[in-house]
Design a protein around this motif. Structure first.
Motif, PDB file in Angstrom:
ATOM      1  N   GLN A  50     -41.654  42.636 -15.951  1.00 27.52           N
ATOM      2  CA  GLN A  50     -40.228  42.171 -15.218  1.00 27.52           C
ATOM      3  C   GLN A  50     -39.243  43.251 -15.671  1.00 27.52           C
ATOM      4  O   GLN A  50     -39.442  44.325 -16.097  1.00 27.52           O
ATOM      5  CB  GLN A  50     -39.849  40.701 -15.641  1.00 27.52           C
ATOM      6  CG  GLN A  50     -40.264  40.493 -17.157  1.00 27.52           C
ATOM      7  CD  GLN A  50     -39.216  40.764 -18.075  1.00 27.52           C
ATOM      8  OE1 GLN A  50     -39.163  42.006 -18.492  1.00 27.52           O
ATOM      9  NE2 GLN A  50     -38.406  39.693 -18.544  1.00 27.52           N
ATOM     10  N   HIS A  56     -44.286  39.899 -16.905  1.00 30.22           N
ATOM     11  CA  HIS A  56     -43.736  38.644 -16.127  1.00 30.22           C
ATOM     12  C   HIS A  56     -44.085  37.478 -16.435  1.00 30.22           C
ATOM     13  O   HIS A  56     -45.351  37.376 -16.547  1.00 30.22           O
ATOM     14  CB  HIS A  56     -43.917  39.119 -14.749  1.00 30.22           C
ATOM     15  CG  HIS A  56     -42.685  38.362 -13.512  1.00 30.22           C
ATOM     16  ND1 HIS A  56     -42.848  37.131 -13.510  1.00 30.22           N
ATOM     17  CD2 HIS A  56     -41.688  38.672 -13.028  1.00 30.22           C
ATOM     18  CE1 HIS A  56     -42.026  36.844 -12.522  1.00 30.22           C
ATOM     19  NE2 HIS A  56     -41.469  37.890 -12.444  1.00 30.22           N
ATOM     20  N   ALA A  57     -43.293  36.412 -16.539  1.00 29.75           N
ATOM     21  CA  ALA A  57     -43.630  35.036 -17.128  1.00 29.75           C
ATOM     22  C   ALA A  57     -44.877  34.734 -15.886  1.00 29.75           C
ATOM     23  O   ALA A  57     -45.679  33.824 -16.275  1.00 29.75           O
ATOM     24  CB  ALA A  57     -42.553  33.963 -16.873  1.00 29.75           C
ATOM     25  N   GLY A  58     -44.484  35.024 -14.825  1.00 32.17           N
ATOM     26  CA  GLY A  58     -45.648  34.855 -13.691  1.00 32.17           C
ATOM     27  C   GLY A  58     -47.120  35.214 -13.984  1.00 32.17           C
ATOM     28  O   GLY A  58     -47.924  34.595 -13.554  1.00 32.17           O
ATOM     29  N   VAL A  59     -47.173  36.351 -14.566  1.00 33.38           N
ATOM     30  CA  VAL A  59     -48.359  36.866 -15.119  1.00 33.38           C
ATOM     31  C   VAL A  59     -48.977  36.155 -16.172  1.00 33.38           C
ATOM     32  O   VAL A  59     -50.217  35.859 -16.307  1.00 33.38           O
ATOM     33  CB  VAL A  59     -48.324  38.517 -15.362  1.00 33.38           C
ATOM     34  CG1 VAL A  59     -49.616  39.287 -15.976  1.00 33.38           C
ATOM     35  CG2 VAL A  59     -47.640  39.340 -14.181  1.00 33.38           C
ATOM     36  N   THR A  61     -48.407  33.223 -16.775  1.00 30.49           N
ATOM     37  CA  THR A  61     -48.792  31.874 -16.215  1.00 30.49           C
ATOM     38  C   THR A  61     -50.098  32.098 -15.346  1.00 30.49           C
ATOM     39  O   THR A  61     -50.888  31.304 -15.599  1.00 30.49           O
ATOM     40  CB  THR A  61     -47.626  31.316 -15.088  1.00 30.49           C
ATOM     41  OG1 THR A  61     -46.751  31.072 -15.925  1.00 30.49           O
ATOM     42  CG2 THR A  61     -48.107  30.198 -14.496  1.00 30.49           C
ATOM     43  N   LEU A  91     -42.371  29.405 -22.614  1.00 33.94           N
ATOM     44  CA  LEU A  91     -42.534  30.900 -23.140  1.00 33.94           C
ATOM     45  C   LEU A  91     -41.858  31.155 -24.365  1.00 33.94           C
ATOM     46  O   LEU A  91     -40.674  30.850 -24.746  1.00 33.94           O
ATOM     47  CB  LEU A  91     -41.699  31.605 -22.035  1.00 33.94           C
ATOM     48  CG  LEU A  91     -42.420  31.669 -20.818  1.00 33.94           C
ATOM     49  CD1 LEU A  91     -41.476  31.904 -19.557  1.00 33.94           C
ATOM     50  CD2 LEU A  91     -43.614  32.374 -20.446  1.00 33.94           C
TER      51      LEU A  91
END
Lengths: 152, 152, 152, 152
Positions: A50, A56-59, A61, A91
């Motif tokens: 990010q 990235h928090a999506g990664v 996740t 997180l």
């Protein structure tokens, strides 16, 4: 101790993971696959960051969602497929490090719904150093049977 | 009606989004940026799929997490940076379609914590067709100030 | 191992719990209070049930939320107060039994935000029998200082 | 617009709510019951408070969980019963006021799982004043059929 109903569960999980093109894009590798628990390893890459240079928090996740989903699949009979119903992620620390390890574990396996918990730990940059927990997940996974040709 | 404290918030959000290398990897584009609401568009690609050919839940989460984080940032003063504290996603339907639209909206903006809701809709394959909701998110975003040189 | 910054943390937690009138209404009792972990016990009562005669999910949530909040408080300096920011609960099985035990544990203690996990187990009706997990929680707790006279 | 499959859904919901002894203990009243949406009202009582004199987060959760569960039930055929699978609550502001209104709404109604969102607003003490949002919920509700004699 959780027991598998499909003696071939490991091969089934590995074949399904190999079809997750997104895990290939991330560079994630499936590691341990045992009844009720799955581990995925992800090396750091700048392409996964990010705006501050952390993962990235999506990664974060993504890998722990796959770990939870496949942990659930280890306990299902042949022919069942898994879909994520919902999950929640906390997180705990910025996701920096040279590598990340995501573990998903089954907490309760029902016929339709399986509840898992997951965690992601970071291995610090450079040699040695302690693993740092970066995220925890609580997830609900659904078994899908005979629907639209889905299988795992 | 939410009001921004930084008149340059849109440029700030766009510059920060451009630094999210992971959004570039996904092929996500930042669209609408208004005070308290941000929209991100993501075209379908096979590289983003899970084992059944749907968008991976982690991809769905990634775009709506970025949308929520930047929705929070639109309301912050210059110099503040955003970090995702936690989020929860319900996956409403398999994420299939030619394109996906993620919207993040601020529900409550506090000095330290901002709460957002988000949703992701799929545009069906082919021409026309109604948008299908595929996910909703509830997220907590933290403002970080003067820490480790983070900025947005 | 988590360490407390307030040597009088146990007395502080017990005094604050005693002011939670809602715990009195439920008939909940504070049991173990150690650094980073708190346990609350709740006997079954018909007045606490939902339409099928199980403990209402909100009751299950109430005791494990208090357990998580006080687990967070055990690690805070004197003068800080705790507020729940958010939590997520998975209900693993219908909450039936003669008594329920809720445990909250700190996973990460930050200056402002503390992340906890919690669980609730049921003791079966009658004598003996194994405890049954009925719920798990993932929660974010905020430390509040010098605001509106709040204290714990 | 959501449509009910049971023309007698309102009476069914009201009868089931009346069996929730815990709602009686809280002093909660069922108000609006329409297809896909249910509203519950809760007057403030000191017995429902946490240590700072606000409504306990578990009370807030209890009423909005019941509102979401019954919103889901409005859309189910006769004979189905509802169980909460999981929920996540963000607490937006301290829950103070003379009365609280919880609304649950169906976002997606599936055969087995229904996803709802909920919110709780506080009516300020004294006459007049604007309602203040104090919490939002995202919840998954399961339809149970022909199991252990459960019915709603």
């Amino acid at each position: 101790m959780l027991s598998a109903r499909d003696p071939g569960f490991e091969a089934r999980v590995r074949a399904s993971f190999a079809r997750q093109q997104f895990m290939t894009l991330l560079g994630a590798r499936l590691e341990r696959v045992v009844a009720g628990e799955v581990c995925i390893r992800l090396p750091f890459q700048p392409a996964l960051t990010q705006q501050h240079g952390f993962l990235h928090a999506g990664v974060v996740t993504s890998v722990v969602d796959s770990a939870c989903g496949y942990a659930a699949l280890t306990l299902m009979e042949p022919g069942a497929a898994v879909l994520s119903v919902e999950f929640k992620v906390n997180l705990l620390a910025p996701a920096r490090g040279r590598e990340f390890v995501a573990v998903g574990r089954v907490v309760r396996a029902g016929r339709t719904l399986t509840v898992c918990t997951g965690e992601v730990r970071a291995l610090p940059e450079g040699e040695g150093g302690d693993e740092v927990p970066v995220a925890i997940m609580q997830a609900t996974i659904m078994a899908v049977r005979e629907r639209g040709g889905l299988s795992d």
